[in-house]
Design an enzyme around this catalytic site. Structure first.
Site, PDB file in Angstrom:
ATOM      1  N   GLY A 137      -8.992 -21.004  14.415  1.00  0.00           N
ATOM      2  CA  GLY A 137     -10.083 -20.014  13.612  1.00  0.00           C
ATOM      3  C   GLY A 137      -9.345 -18.775  12.950  1.00  0.00           C
ATOM      4  CB  CYS A 138     -10.455 -15.262  12.656  1.00  0.00           C
ATOM      5  SG  CYS A 138     -11.930 -15.707  12.071  1.00  0.00           S
ATOM      6  CB  ALA A 139      -6.640 -16.381  16.628  1.00  0.00           C
ATOM      7  CB  ALA A 140      -5.053 -19.783  12.577  1.00  0.00           C
ATOM      8  CG  PHE A 333      -8.499 -10.171  17.769  1.00  0.00           C
ATOM      9  CD1 PHE A 333      -7.637 -10.032  18.730  1.00  0.00           C
ATOM     10  CD2 PHE A 333      -9.020  -9.126  16.835  1.00  0.00           C
ATOM     11  CE1 PHE A 333      -7.126  -8.765  18.783  1.00  0.00           C
ATOM     12  CE2 PHE A 333      -8.201  -7.735  17.056  1.00  0.00           C
ATOM     13  CZ  PHE A 333      -7.285  -7.657  18.103  1.00  0.00           C
TER      14      PHE A 333
END
Length: 378
Positions: A137-140, A333
């Site tokens: 997700g956004c942590a990628a 995150f």
């Protein structure tokens, strides 16, 4: 140490404003018992405008998961080349100098990965390593930087291309009316970003140390329910409180490097929402202006998932106000709840080392390599 060069970011031409988002919520969910709360939450995001890969009227229709995924593939192929070429130019390397591609996305699914299409169509070598990441997700965005750094630490002469492709609007689900889903309808936007991490030479951020951290027992706080209609975003109401759980990991990383996480010169933080940034400012005891690049991304583009950190970095490069050796942190995150974080120092063009790269002559039958030392690749 590897150098993270200036990112390139492109956003689609179609837009939706905050006013349009609120009007849609009122019209499409007029009878929702918590509509007032939803409208306040959307207003509090501070997102003034978002970009969409398709016109708004088309975005609001759901033609089925198969059709949407086909749009994802079509739009990715149409938009990725521009941003990749810009990132290569900024890093002063050519496609033949790239040894690995880290491709991150959580808004569509392809197999083989988009990396295979890029190698076949954008001039990369046949032996380019493929590192697709689909489920962070956004942590990628942070993970892509960290894995590219790790690769260059293992192979010091290597160059790694990072590509983040996020079309969040293709995950819109008209029948989802939970508060978290309706909030996400007013928060997420579309973007494609790319950057090069060079193992030797280049200018930008010298990547010195990285870490990953997962908050125990929070794996359902941010998630997808995968149904016949595609990806259904699920957001737990406790997500905005996670900074108190993640901040110790940020301190630990800085401490392990002999730095103080509350006294750095720059911060590139994933802008999941204003509460995340506000809480982290308070916990780290830093000025609100420290997160100005992250806030600008959120305001102008919304939450563009894994591309957030790359766009915030782009703004840092454009500001060009840091002295050589300035110390900073990059943090993404996402689901897990996961933090992908790194620390590094600003290494401007005036302080860079000369380019030494490997150029490859491609042929269908064999890959031949010869070393060239000197100016940028052409």
């Amino acid at each position: 140490m590897p150098i993270l060069c200036r990112p390139a970011v492109v956003v689609p031409e179609h837009t939706i404003t905050m006013g349009q988002t609120l009007d849609l919520a009122r019209r499409l969910h007029a009878g929702h018992p918590q509509l007032g709360l939803v409208l306040r939450l959307i207003e509090n995001t501070g997102v003034t405008k978002r970009h969409l890969v398709r016109p708004l009227t088309e975005t609001l229709r759901h033609p089925g998961f198969e059709a949407r995924n086909a749009v994802y593939e079509q739009e990715a192929r149409r938009r990725i080349p521009e941003v990749v070429r810009a990132a290569l130019r900024s890093a002063e390397v050519g496609s033949e100098d790239i040894d690995a591609i880290v491709f991150v996305s959580c808004t569509g699914f392809l197999m083989p990965s988009m990396t295979a299409w890029m190698i076949n169509n954008l001039g990369f070598r046949w032996d380019t390593r493929q590192i697709p990441i689909a489920q962070l997700g956004c942590a990628a965005g942070g993970a892509a930087i960290n894995r590219a750094c790790d690769f260059c630490m293992a192979y010091p002469q290597a160059n790694v291309l990072i590509v983040a492709c996020e079309f969040c609007s293709l995950c819109y689900q008209p029948t989802d009316d939970g508060v978290g889903s309706l909030l996400s309808n007013g928060l997420f936007g579309d973007a494609v970003a790319a950057a090069v991490v060079r193992g030797h030479g280049g200018a930008g951020i010298r990547l010195e140390r990285n870490s990953s951290y997962l908050v125990p027992d929070t794996e359902r706080w941010i998630s997808y329910a995968v149904k016949a209609t595609g990806f259904h975003f699920q957001l737990d109401k406790r997500v905005p409180t996670t900074m108190a759980m993640l901040a110790p990991a940020l301190h630990m990383l800085a401490d392990s490097h002999g730095w103080d996480a509350s006294a750095l010169d720059f911060y590139i933080i994933h802008a999941g929402g204003p509460r995340i940034l506000d809480d982290l400012c308070r916990i780290l005891e830093v000025e609100g202006s420290s997160f100005r690049h992250s806030r600008a991304t959120l305001t102008e583009y919304g939450n563009i998932a894994s591309a957030v950190v790359l766009d915030s970095l782009r703004r840092l490069f454009e500001e060009d106000a840091l002295p050589a050796g300035a110390q900073g942190m990059i943090a993404g995150f996402g689901p897990g709840i996961t933090a992908e974080t790194c620390v590094g120092t600003w290494a401007p063009a005036s302080a860079r080392t000369p380019l030494t790269h490997t150029r490859t002559v491609r042929s269908p039958a064999v890959v031949q390599r010869r070393t060239i030392t000197g100016g940028p690749a052409t």
